[in-house]
Design an enzyme around this catalytic site. Structure first.
Site, PDB file in Angstrom:
ATOM      1  N   LYS A 101       6.602  -4.215  -3.960  1.00  0.00           N
ATOM      2  CA  LYS A 101       8.023  -3.924  -3.826  1.00  0.00           C
ATOM      3  C   LYS A 101       8.512  -4.199  -2.417  1.00  0.00           C
ATOM      4  CE  LYS A 101      12.121  -2.524  -4.867  1.00  0.00           C
ATOM      5  NZ  LYS A 101      12.964  -3.588  -5.456  1.00  0.00           N
ATOM      6  N   ARG A 129       5.430   0.041  -6.104  1.00  0.00           N
ATOM      7  CA  ARG A 129       5.379  -0.759  -4.886  1.00  0.00           C
ATOM      8  C   ARG A 129       4.388  -1.914  -5.000  1.00  0.00           C
ATOM      9  NH1 ARG A 129       7.879   2.014  -0.733  1.00  0.00           N
ATOM     10  NH2 ARG A 129       6.885   0.633   0.753  1.00  0.00           N
ATOM     11  N   HIS A 143      18.949 -36.049  -7.444  1.00  0.00           N
ATOM     12  CA  HIS A 143      18.244 -36.678  -6.325  1.00  0.00           C
ATOM     13  C   HIS A 143      16.726 -36.543  -6.459  1.00  0.00           C
ATOM     14  CE1 HIS A 143      21.965 -37.513  -4.186  1.00  0.00           C
ATOM     15  NE2 HIS A 143      22.385 -36.333  -4.619  1.00  0.00           N
ATOM     16  N   GLU A 164      18.544 -17.174  -7.387  1.00  0.00           N
ATOM     17  CA  GLU A 164      18.174 -15.810  -7.767  1.00  0.00           C
ATOM     18  C   GLU A 164      17.751 -15.749  -9.237  1.00  0.00           C
ATOM     19  OE1 GLU A 164      17.344 -13.337  -6.288  1.00  0.00           O
ATOM     20  OE2 GLU A 164      17.631 -11.615  -7.581  1.00  0.00           O
ATOM     21  N   CYS A 205       0.820  -1.210   0.000  1.00  0.00           N
ATOM     22  CA  CYS A 205       0.000   0.000   0.000  1.00  0.00           C
ATOM     23  C   CYS A 205       0.856   1.264   0.000  1.00  0.00           C
ATOM     24  CB  CYS A 205      -0.895   0.023   1.220  1.00  0.00           C
ATOM     25  SG  CYS A 205      -1.915  -1.437   1.369  1.00  0.00           S
ATOM     26  N   TRP A 258      -3.063  -2.743  -1.550  1.00  0.00           N
ATOM     27  CA  TRP A 258      -2.674  -4.113  -1.861  1.00  0.00           C
ATOM     28  C   TRP A 258      -3.483  -4.962  -0.898  1.00  0.00           C
ATOM     29  CZ3 TRP A 258      -0.058  -8.359   0.398  1.00  0.00           C
ATOM     30  CH2 TRP A 258       0.536  -9.260  -0.487  1.00  0.00           C
ATOM     31  N   LYS A 281      14.067 -14.474 -10.394  1.00  0.00           N
ATOM     32  CA  LYS A 281      13.875 -13.352 -11.332  1.00  0.00           C
ATOM     33  C   LYS A 281      12.949 -13.778 -12.462  1.00  0.00           C
ATOM     34  CE  LYS A 281      14.762 -10.609  -9.538  1.00  0.00           C
ATOM     35  NZ  LYS A 281      15.291 -10.686  -8.232  1.00  0.00           N
ATOM     36  N   ASN A 340      -1.950   2.213   5.793  1.00  0.00           N
ATOM     37  CA  ASN A 340      -1.062   1.099   5.437  1.00  0.00           C
ATOM     38  C   ASN A 340      -0.850   0.282   6.693  1.00  0.00           C
ATOM     39  OD1 ASN A 340      -0.759   2.342   2.998  1.00  0.00           O
ATOM     40  ND2 ASN A 340       1.404   2.865   3.256  1.00  0.00           N
ATOM     41  N   GLY A 341      -0.858  -1.024   6.585  1.00  0.00           N
ATOM     42  CA  GLY A 341      -0.623  -1.875   7.758  1.00  0.00           C
ATOM     43  C   GLY A 341      -1.834  -2.725   8.055  1.00  0.00           C
ATOM     44  N   GLU A 376       9.264 -14.240 -11.247  1.00  0.00           N
ATOM     45  CA  GLU A 376       8.603 -13.009 -10.791  1.00  0.00           C
ATOM     46  C   GLU A 376       8.003 -12.186 -11.923  1.00  0.00           C
ATOM     47  OE1 GLU A 376      10.291 -10.925  -6.940  1.00  0.00           O
ATOM     48  OE2 GLU A 376      11.834 -11.134  -8.462  1.00  0.00           O
TER      49      GLU A 376
HETATM   50  O1  M6R Z   1      13.146  -5.100   0.806  1.00  0.00           O
HETATM   51  P1  M6R Z   1      13.674  -6.461   1.031  1.00  0.00           P
HETATM   52  O2  M6R Z   1      15.042  -6.669   0.470  1.00  0.00           O
HETATM   53  O3  M6R Z   1      13.634  -6.883   2.484  1.00  0.00           O
HETATM   54  O4  M6R Z   1      12.709  -7.437   0.261  1.00  0.00           O
HETATM   55  C1  M6R Z   1      12.810  -8.819   0.375  1.00  0.00           C
HETATM   56  C2  M6R Z   1      12.001  -9.508  -0.705  1.00  0.00           C
HETATM   57  O5  M6R Z   1      10.638  -9.212  -0.544  1.00  0.00           O
HETATM   58  C3  M6R Z   1      12.445  -9.086  -2.105  1.00  0.00           C
HETATM   59  O6  M6R Z   1      13.804  -9.338  -2.306  1.00  0.00           O
HETATM   60  C4  M6R Z   1      11.621  -9.817  -3.171  1.00  0.00           C
HETATM   61  O7  M6R Z   1      11.928 -11.177  -3.168  1.00  0.00           O
HETATM   62  C5  M6R Z   1      11.850  -9.188  -4.546  1.00  0.00           C
HETATM   63  N1  M6R Z   1      10.616  -9.155  -5.262  1.00  0.00           N
HETATM   64  C6  M6R Z   1      12.844  -9.933  -5.362  1.00  0.00           C
HETATM   65  O8  M6R Z   1      12.950  -9.471  -6.658  1.00  0.00           O
END
Ligand code: M6R
Length: 609
Positions: free
Chosen positions: A604, A27, A505, A482, A2, A75, A486, A101-102, A489
């Site tokens: 984000k 975000r 395995h 990673e 949010c 969100w 990527k 927010n929250g 996502e």
């Molecule tokens: O702000 P942060 O680094 O704590 O965020 C952690 C994860 O939410 C963040 O890395 C998320 O996995 C991203 N979408 C990765 O691209």
């Protein structure tokens, strides 16, 4: 997640609010809404979908030309994605509008109480309960009603509230969710993220937990929820507007991939004393003694930050010889962890606001650990709550898919490793060698970026495939994780990352004709073993795309495609190996027609547990 923007001043609020909301779009959100006080009349408009849908709805609508207003991107947590559940929420008794927010954790009990008092609810949200509670407690003073309501709630909040009966007042408050007040000339812009403020002013202060600020056009008063007056610490926001604009790139993600050389130069600048063969980390200097006698390091994070932490763990064990582990923050927090004396817990986070990581940090501190942060956003909650830390200095990261923050986290963890290693067993000469390698990294990334069109054409060959594997060993096992993260996502392709040896395995059963398997096969201690794993995939019909070291022509005989990276020492190799994987994910998403910077369902910064 949010986002909040609120404005009070001498200008028409609506365009400032909408422009601010657009800067928070990165975000992640699913609906948006705005409330403006024009004269003494409160007007609301909400829309499911993008801010542009809200703009469309607002076209030709009257009553939105006032100079006091607030807006929100939601969100969904409590209740579906509907206009009713979108913020702002309003109460009709006093004409109060609120954005939040929250999560209000005791909202159910409060809702029952308020229903008994005759309040009727239009939404399923916890936020509407807070709006009604403020209304219930309102006796002609909005600030006092907000303070009283916040004394009754548990949970996390950043809120902004306005009221028809007080057309010159904006009240904002925070607990556990960030909120900043930007101070302009006869105007104030409040937002949950500095990106929505810097176009108007760079003078601002961050609210602390339980702060309530009553704001008028030309002044403000800060107190706590018990009305004790407070003096906020006003600072200069150090964000350059250019850093949060596309600047000719088609997407923020691409811009940030390309920014990595510059970002990493900034990350290490002034921190490596090559003459003395030592790392200088101002943030850790006062804790040098504790770090020297530390017996264990626990690195905790989520998502991409966890992958960087895993690389940090390998470095700490390899070069500092200190037992180290990594933990999903969400698991660490709730599994009653054992924290021995002289344990250092390192929270790794780009945003510094990730709720899971924050909760893990609280747990670690309660159990007596020294808490360090490796954080990007200056002044963020985690940065403020750690005992000490290292900032990434990579600049604002807008792309939801983290790229430059990942390499920044790895580089910062490398600096922490060299810092600790020098206090224990690493000679000045060894440290100097590593630092020289680090100095060369940005230039080497530039060379990889020159191969972008080649990486794009390799991606084109496989983009239709729905299942991919990413495999690596040692330092590049986390890089494989990673790479897979990527790809999923932003392109929504199913991808699994794993240690290359683990594949046989079980996951090897997945390999069928033409399945893309990306191997990180750079020169290093495990090169031969990775080559054997490549054979295992090839002999089952998989198509291997290798990330290999420049000059390794031999590998071409065994794989379908190669993406070369320059030679580099093993601990720093993920800084290079990840770059082709970031570019592949980016191109795959674009080729599939997805909005790279607004991936579905993602936020984000994830500020709920
Ligand atoms: O702000 P942060 O680094 O704590 O965020 C952690 C994860 O939410 C963040 O890395 C998320 O996995 C991203 N979408 C990765 O691209």
């Amino acid at each position: 997640m949010c986002g909040i923007v609120a404005y009070i001043g001498h200008r028409v609020a609506k365009p400032i609010l909408l422009e601010g909301l657009k800067r928070l779009e990165y975000r992640g959100y699913d609906s948006a809404g705005i409330a403006v006080l024009e004269g003494n009349k409160l007007n609301l408009c909400k829309a499911v979908g993008r801010v542009s849908m809200l703009e469309e709805k607002l076209e030709n609508k009257e009553g939105f030309d006032g100079s006091l207003g607030l807006c929100h991107t939601r969100w969904a947590t409590h209740g579906g994605v509907t206009d009713f559940n979108a913020h702002p929420h309003r109460d009709d008794r006093h004409g109060i509008a609120l954005v939040h927010n929250g999560i209000i954790e005791n909202y159910a009990a409060l809702k029952t109480y308020l229903q008994e008092k005759g309040h009727r609810f239009a939404s399923e949200t916890d936020t509407e309960v807070l709006a009604m509670l403020i209304s219930e407690l309102y006796e002609g003073d909005l600030e006092a009603a907000v303070q009283a309501a916040l004394r009754e709630v548990t949970g996390a909040y950043a809120i902004a509230v306005i009221c028809e009966k007080e057309p010159g007042t904006l009240v904002v408050a925070r607990k556990g969710s960030p909120l900043l007040v930007g101070i302009g000339n006869d105007e104030h812009v409040v937002a949950s993220d500095a990106a929505a403020i810097v176009a108007h002013t760079t003078q601002a202060f961050m609210l602390d937990d339980y702060n309530v600020v009553k704001i008028s056009k030309d002044g403000f008063r800060t107190s706590d929820i018990h009305n004790t007056p407070l003096t906020p610490k006003i600072t200069q926001l150090e964000i350059d507007l250019q850093e949060i604009e596309l600047g000719g790139y088609s997407h923020f993600m691409l811009k940030e991939i390309y920014e990595q050389p510059k970002a990493l130069r900034a990350c290490v600048s002034g921190r490596m004393d090559l003459r003395e063969g030592r790392v200088v980390l101002g943030g850790l200097t006062n804790f040098a003694k504790e770090l020297t006698k530390a017996r264990r390091v626990i690195l905790t994070a989520q998502g991409t930050a966890l992958h960087a932490a895993m690389i940090g763990r390998y470095m700490l064990e390899d070069l500092v010889k200190i037992p180290s582990t990594t933990e999903y923050a969400s698991e660490f927090r709730y599994r009653n962890p054992v924290i021995e004396e002289n344990t250092v817990v390192v929270a790794v986070s780009q945003s510094g606001e990730t709720a899971d990581t924050l909760a893990a940090l609280h747990e670690a501190k309660e159990r007596g650990a020294l808490a360090l942060g490796v954080i990007n956003v200056v002044g963020s909650t985690i940065a403020r709550e750690t005992d000490a830390g290292v900032y990434l200095r990579v600049g604002p990261e807008i792309g939801v898919a983290s790229t430059k923050a990942f390499t920044g986290q790895v580089a910062a963890l490398a600096l922490v490793t060299f810092f600790m290693a020098r206090k224990r067993l690493m000679s000045a000469d060894q440290c100097r060698e590593f630092m020289q390698e680090m100095e060369a990294i940005p230039g080497k990334i530039e060379r990889i970026l020159e191969l972008d069109s080649k990486i794009k054409s390799i991606t084109e060959k496989y983009v239709e495939r729905e299942n991919w594997l990413f495999l690596g060993r040692g330092y590049n096992y986390p890089t494989a994780l990673e790479g897979a993260l990527k790809l999923k996502e932003i392109s929504y392709i199913h991808a699994e990352g794993m240690p290359a040896a683990e594949m046989k395995h079980g996951p090897i059963a997945l390999i069928n004709e033409g399945m893309p398997a990306v191997f990180i096969a750079n020169r290093g201690r495990q090169y031969e073993k990775v080559m054997s794993n490549i054979q295992e995939v090839r002999s089952r019909g998989g198509h291997v795309i290798a990330v290999a070291t420049e000059g390794d022509n031999e590998i071409r005989k065994y794989v379908q495609d190669v993406m070369y990276i320059p030679d580099v020492c093993e601990p720093l190799s993920p800084l290079l190996a990840v770059v082709p994987l970031q570019l592949m994910a980016y191109h795959a998403a674009v080729l599939r027609g997805h909005d790279v910077d607004k991936p579905r369902n993602l936020a984000k910064s994830v500020t709920v547990e």
